[in-house]
Scaffold this active site. Structure first.
Site, PDB file in Angstrom:
ATOM      1  N   SER A 235       0.851  -1.179   0.000  1.00 49.82           N
ATOM      2  CA  SER A 235       0.000   0.000   0.000  1.00 49.82           C
ATOM      3  C   SER A 235       0.887   1.229   0.000  1.00 49.82           C
ATOM      4  O   SER A 235       2.130   1.135   0.085  1.00 49.82           O
ATOM      5  CB  SER A 235      -0.908   0.015   1.236  1.00 49.82           C
ATOM      6  OG  SER A 235      -0.128   0.169   2.405  1.00 49.82           O
ATOM      7  N   LYS A 236       0.255   2.382  -0.061  1.00 51.95           N
ATOM      8  CA  LYS A 236       1.033   3.614   0.041  1.00 51.95           C
ATOM      9  C   LYS A 236       1.716   3.701   1.396  1.00 51.95           C
ATOM     10  O   LYS A 236       2.838   4.176   1.523  1.00 51.95           O
ATOM     11  CB  LYS A 236       0.136   4.835  -0.167  1.00 51.95           C
ATOM     12  CG  LYS A 236      -0.275   5.085  -1.620  1.00 51.95           C
ATOM     13  CD  LYS A 236      -1.531   4.349  -1.996  1.00 51.95           C
ATOM     14  CE  LYS A 236      -2.043   4.720  -3.379  1.00 51.95           C
ATOM     15  NZ  LYS A 236      -3.298   4.006  -3.724  1.00 51.95           N
ATOM     16  N   GLN A 237       1.006   3.211   2.443  1.00 53.69           N
ATOM     17  CA  GLN A 237       1.564   3.275   3.797  1.00 53.69           C
ATOM     18  C   GLN A 237       2.803   2.399   3.957  1.00 53.69           C
ATOM     19  O   GLN A 237       3.678   2.697   4.768  1.00 53.69           O
ATOM     20  CB  GLN A 237       0.502   2.860   4.825  1.00 53.69           C
ATOM     21  CG  GLN A 237      -0.624   3.863   5.023  1.00 53.69           C
ATOM     22  CD  GLN A 237      -1.649   3.812   3.895  1.00 53.69           C
ATOM     23  OE1 GLN A 237      -1.714   2.832   3.164  1.00 53.69           O
ATOM     24  NE2 GLN A 237      -2.436   4.867   3.762  1.00 53.69           N
TER      25      GLN A 237
END
Length: 307
Positions: A235-237
């Site tokens: 994910s972006k995280q």
């Protein structure tokens, strides 16, 4: 009902392998069945939205060859519809104001469920003295949800015990994901919701809202996730690298493999993205877990919720 589904990314960054799996999987499944594939930009969480990310995602989809049907829908344009749904929930006695902060919920919660800490119902029967409502929650008392997911099998969820009363309007005034998702999916008339396995725990609350709002319940199919070396969802995280839309074949091969489709080496050496999409559509004939049937048998083990 027209066969149709959607890919609904949040514009918090560029298209990456995890989101490509959801996009490609939903596209192949619905197109193989002769249905429509739509795109919606879930941009309600404005503090997390990155300027230009939505346009970047759309350009990448086009360059890869995942062409959508109809206009792109932006949730940021849909506030009136969400407010109308809140009014309906309030009229039906399903809403209540909640004064609890995240820290207070964390201290009071006895356990975690598939969607995180289970709200203990502190404000369900009225706000504590001297407190004002910050968010709006939906009561889940007595609600039991059963569904047959196309990949996970039979799922049973006692909402109050396993999810808890969930927020539909946040303390910052933003509409919550569950409410917006349900309203938009129903208005678009999607027959199927095909998305990542990480959103499986979102399904029982969303079905609860569908029932409260007298909305149709689509069929659900939750796709495998792309994980990093630490076993965390890409994910972006977790700093997932963006897809290179100019050279998408390696990422598309990975996505197909994660979906249980293994293109032959002779194809991947010379393939274009269009060629891989065409191969994937044909390969679905031999992949029963990636079809729009009734899903796995009802006698499969009940899904165990994971924190």
């Amino acid at each position: 009902m027209t066969l149709a589904t959607r890919f609904a990314p949040s514009p918090t960054g560029a298209l990456h392998l995890g989101s490509l799996v959801a996009a490609l999987g939903s596209y192949l499944i619905i197109k193989r069945a002769g249905g429509e594939w739509h795109v919606r930009i879930d941009d309600l969480d404005t503090p997390r939205c990155v300027p230009g990310a939505a346009e970047s995602i759309l350009r990448a989809l086009e360059q890869i060859g995942l062409h959508w049907d109809g206009p792109v829908v932006y949730q940021s344009d849909r506030a009136a519809a969400y407010q109308a749904a809140l009014a309906t929930l309030e009229a039906r006695g399903a809403l209540y104001p909640c004064a609890c902060t995240r820290k207070e919920v964390a201290r009071a919660a006895q356990r975690s469920g598939g969607a995180g800490l289970i709200y203990p119902g502190t404000c369900r029967n009225g706000l504590p003295p001297g407190r004002q409502g910050r968010a709006l929650r939906v009561s889940t008392v007595g609600s039991a949800i059963t569904l047959n997911d196309g990949a996970a099998g039979r799922i049973e969820c006692r909402l109050n015990e396993e999810i808890g009363d969930f927020i539909v309007r946040r303390s910052d005034g933003l509409f919550a994901y569950h409410l917006a998702c349900v309203v938009d999916d129903a208005e678009a008339g999607f027959s199927h919701i095909i998305r990542g396995r990480d959103l499986l725990a979102c399904t029982p609350p969303q079905i609860h809202l569908q029932r409260l709002l007298d909305l149709p319940q689509p069929r659900y199919h939750h796709l495998p996730l792309a994980l990093n070396a630490a076993g965390k969802k890409l994910s972006k995280q977790t700093h997932a690298p963006p897809i290179d839309p100019q050279h998408p074949v390696p990422a598309m091969v990975q996505a197909l493999q994660l979906l249980g489709l293994d293109p032959p080496v002779t194809l991947t050496r010379t393939a274009t993205s269009a060629g891989l999409i065409a191969w994937g559509l044909q390969a679905l004939a031999d992949a029963p877990m990636l079809t729009l049937g009734n899903g796995p048998s009802e006698d499969r083990p009940q899904h165990a919720w994971e924190p």
